[in-house]
Design an enzyme around this catalytic site. Structure first.
Site, PDB file in Angstrom:
ATOM      1  N   SER A  31      70.801  18.033 -37.847  1.00  0.00           N
ATOM      2  CA  SER A  31      70.360  19.057 -38.804  1.00  0.00           C
ATOM      3  C   SER A  31      69.594  20.145 -38.077  1.00  0.00           C
ATOM      4  O   SER A  31      68.615  19.874 -37.395  1.00  0.00           O
ATOM      5  CB  SER A  31      69.405  18.468 -39.847  1.00  0.00           C
ATOM      6  OG  SER A  31      70.017  17.475 -40.584  1.00  0.00           O
ATOM      7  N   HIS A  63      75.521  20.332 -41.312  1.00  0.00           N
ATOM      8  CA  HIS A  63      76.381  19.699 -40.309  1.00  0.00           C
ATOM      9  C   HIS A  63      77.783  20.309 -40.422  1.00  0.00           C
ATOM     10  O   HIS A  63      78.194  20.721 -41.488  1.00  0.00           O
ATOM     11  CB  HIS A  63      76.462  18.186 -40.525  1.00  0.00           C
ATOM     12  CG  HIS A  63      75.166  17.487 -40.237  1.00  0.00           C
ATOM     13  ND1 HIS A  63      74.897  16.882 -39.038  1.00  0.00           N
ATOM     14  CD2 HIS A  63      74.056  17.332 -40.992  1.00  0.00           C
ATOM     15  CE1 HIS A  63      73.688  16.369 -39.067  1.00  0.00           C
ATOM     16  NE2 HIS A  63      73.150  16.628 -40.235  1.00  0.00           N
ATOM     17  N   TYR A  93      74.070   6.585 -44.544  1.00  0.00           N
ATOM     18  CA  TYR A  93      73.918   6.759 -45.998  1.00  0.00           C
ATOM     19  C   TYR A  93      75.118   7.452 -46.645  1.00  0.00           C
ATOM     20  O   TYR A  93      75.241   7.485 -47.858  1.00  0.00           O
ATOM     21  CB  TYR A  93      72.617   7.502 -46.341  1.00  0.00           C
ATOM     22  CG  TYR A  93      72.503   8.904 -45.772  1.00  0.00           C
ATOM     23  CD1 TYR A  93      73.260   9.962 -46.263  1.00  0.00           C
ATOM     24  CD2 TYR A  93      71.619   9.184 -44.738  1.00  0.00           C
ATOM     25  CE1 TYR A  93      73.158  11.235 -45.748  1.00  0.00           C
ATOM     26  CE2 TYR A  93      71.495  10.452 -44.211  1.00  0.00           C
ATOM     27  CZ  TYR A  93      72.270  11.470 -44.721  1.00  0.00           C
ATOM     28  OH  TYR A  93      72.174  12.729 -44.193  1.00  0.00           O
ATOM     29  N   GLU A  94      76.020   8.007 -45.832  1.00  0.00           N
ATOM     30  CA  GLU A  94      77.250   8.589 -46.394  1.00  0.00           C
ATOM     31  C   GLU A  94      78.282   7.497 -46.654  1.00  0.00           C
ATOM     32  O   GLU A  94      79.370   7.781 -47.139  1.00  0.00           O
ATOM     33  CB  GLU A  94      77.820   9.652 -45.444  1.00  0.00           C
ATOM     34  CG  GLU A  94      76.932  10.880 -45.302  1.00  0.00           C
ATOM     35  CD  GLU A  94      77.422  11.832 -44.208  1.00  0.00           C
ATOM     36  OE1 GLU A  94      78.418  12.533 -44.448  1.00  0.00           O
ATOM     37  OE2 GLU A  94      76.824  11.851 -43.117  1.00  0.00           O
ATOM     38  N   MET A 215      66.989   9.266 -40.018  1.00  0.00           N
ATOM     39  CA  MET A 215      68.059   8.463 -40.626  1.00  0.00           C
ATOM     40  C   MET A 215      69.307   8.428 -39.752  1.00  0.00           C
ATOM     41  O   MET A 215      70.419   8.255 -40.258  1.00  0.00           O
ATOM     42  CB  MET A 215      68.427   9.058 -41.990  1.00  0.00           C
ATOM     43  CG  MET A 215      67.269   9.281 -42.934  1.00  0.00           C
ATOM     44  SD  MET A 215      67.817  10.198 -44.386  1.00  0.00           S
ATOM     45  CE  MET A 215      66.232  10.563 -45.168  1.00  0.00           C
ATOM     46  N   HIS A 251      65.135  18.355 -48.402  1.00  0.00           N
ATOM     47  CA  HIS A 251      66.139  18.789 -47.426  1.00  0.00           C
ATOM     48  C   HIS A 251      66.009  20.291 -47.166  1.00  0.00           C
ATOM     49  O   HIS A 251      66.206  20.757 -46.038  1.00  0.00           O
ATOM     50  CB  HIS A 251      67.539  18.431 -47.919  1.00  0.00           C
ATOM     51  CG  HIS A 251      68.587  18.477 -46.839  1.00  0.00           C
ATOM     52  ND1 HIS A 251      68.472  17.792 -45.641  1.00  0.00           N
ATOM     53  CD2 HIS A 251      69.775  19.136 -46.752  1.00  0.00           C
ATOM     54  CE1 HIS A 251      69.539  18.033 -44.869  1.00  0.00           C
ATOM     55  NE2 HIS A 251      70.340  18.843 -45.530  1.00  0.00           N
TER      56      HIS A 251
HETATM   57  N1  HPA Z   1      62.289  11.194 -43.164  1.00  0.00           N
HETATM   58  C1  HPA Z   1      63.509  10.791 -42.777  1.00  0.00           C
HETATM   59  N2  HPA Z   1      64.403  11.610 -42.239  1.00  0.00           N
HETATM   60  C2  HPA Z   1      64.033  12.891 -42.046  1.00  0.00           C
HETATM   61  C3  HPA Z   1      62.781  13.366 -42.429  1.00  0.00           C
HETATM   62  C4  HPA Z   1      61.850  12.476 -43.018  1.00  0.00           C
HETATM   63  O1  HPA Z   1      60.723  12.834 -43.374  1.00  0.00           O
HETATM   64  N3  HPA Z   1      62.764  14.688 -42.105  1.00  0.00           N
HETATM   65  C5  HPA Z   1      63.962  14.976 -41.535  1.00  0.00           C
HETATM   66  N4  HPA Z   1      64.746  13.889 -41.506  1.00  0.00           N
END
Ligand code: HPA
Length: 278
Positions: A31, A63, A93-94, A215, A251
């Site tokens: 990201s 992405h 998670y996808e 993640m 996000h």
């Molecule tokens: N937690 C998990 N994944 C992330 C975070 C977060 O705070 N920020 C960007 N990706």
């Protein structure tokens, strides 16, 4: 022949036909990291793999599915460094299996990339690591991400009882830190997502010794390491993790912080590519 290794081998062949010589260093841009990354390559050619059988395409905002292969800028021709940028990744998670999550990285290593650089966005677990900080991994704590070496996921693509001490290559990291001394390396905790953590989980992760939470990245690092590649991973800390100083991450915040820090991230990316001992 295992089905997964058949898919990996077929993709290796397609990339070889399309691009010829493999890159020395392959980068998975997480990201936010891709905004200025393309400017780090010269003479780059691009391949959109969106329609390619068995190539897994990212679907998350921020992405993309194209690959860019070229030479690192600022390097004399005789020392040219061939670098591949993958503009996005897929996440657990996808709904993907571990084998699917790491297929791209396995393809790149089997094609011939000796160095894998994994970039991501993560939440900061410490007040003294404000949003915008960049954190090379020293190590990780895997809470919720699948291990690609599980039976059935590994599919003949490397050993199973792999030693993860120094998985994030200390020599490469030391060279990066010498070039970018403001960086503070740390430990990344991997959660499944896609929801952000609860404030209680964030307190737990900080107590466990993690400095950032995200993640992604861990499965790809394990898969690349198991195949013998040198691995570096760097987080762009885009937000304070949930509950720290009242943080309530989104996000949109992650992407906005990434955009605001794109120049600093690109400078560190350039150093990471220059300091790899290819
Ligand atoms: N937690 C998990 N994944 C992330 C975070 C977060 O705070 N920020 C960007 N990706």
């Amino acid at each position: 022949m295992f089905e997964e290794s058949t898919k990996v081998d077929a993709l290796v062949e397609i990339l070889g036909q399309q691009f010829g010589e493999p890159p020395q260093i392959a980068v998975v841009l997480g990201s936010g990291w891709k905004e200025l990354a393309a400017e780090l390559l010269e003479g780059a050619e691009s391949l959109d793999l969106g329609g390619l059988d068995n190539w897994i395409c990212p679907s998350v905002a921020g992405h993309g599915s194209d690959l860019l292969l070229g030479n690192l800028v600022g390097v004399p021709q005789r020392e040219a460094r061939r670098v591949l940028l993958c503009s996005g990744r897929v996440h657990s998670y996808e709904g993907y299996t571990a084998a699917e999550l790491v297929r791209g990285v396995r393809v790149l290593v089997k094609w011939g990339a000796t160095h894998i650089l994994l970039l991501n966005a993560a939440g900061s677990l410490a007040q003294d690591r404000p949003p915008g900080s960049l954190m090379p991994f020293t190590d990780h704590i895997n809470i919720g991400l699948p291990n690609p070496l599980r039976r059935g996921e590994n599919c003949g693509l490397g050993a199973q009882f792999v030693n993860l001490v120094d998985m994030y290559d200390p020599v490469w990291r030391a060279a990066l830190l010498a070039a970018q001394p403001q960086l503070r390396p740390g430990v990344y905790a991997g959660m499944e997502g896609p929801s952000y953590e609860t404030p209680a989980e964030v307190r737990m992760l900080a107590q466990l010794g993690a400095d950032a939470v995200g993640m992604s990245t861990i499965p790809e690092a394990i898969a690349a390491h198991a195949l013998g590649a040198k691995v570096m991973a760097i987080s762009l800390l885009t937000n304070m993790a949930a509950g720290i100083g009242g943080s309530n991450p989104s996000h949109a915040e992650v992407l906005a912080t990434a955009t605001a820090n794109a120049a600093a991230a690109a400078a560190v990316l350039h150093s990471a590519l220059l300091t790899a001992t290819v």
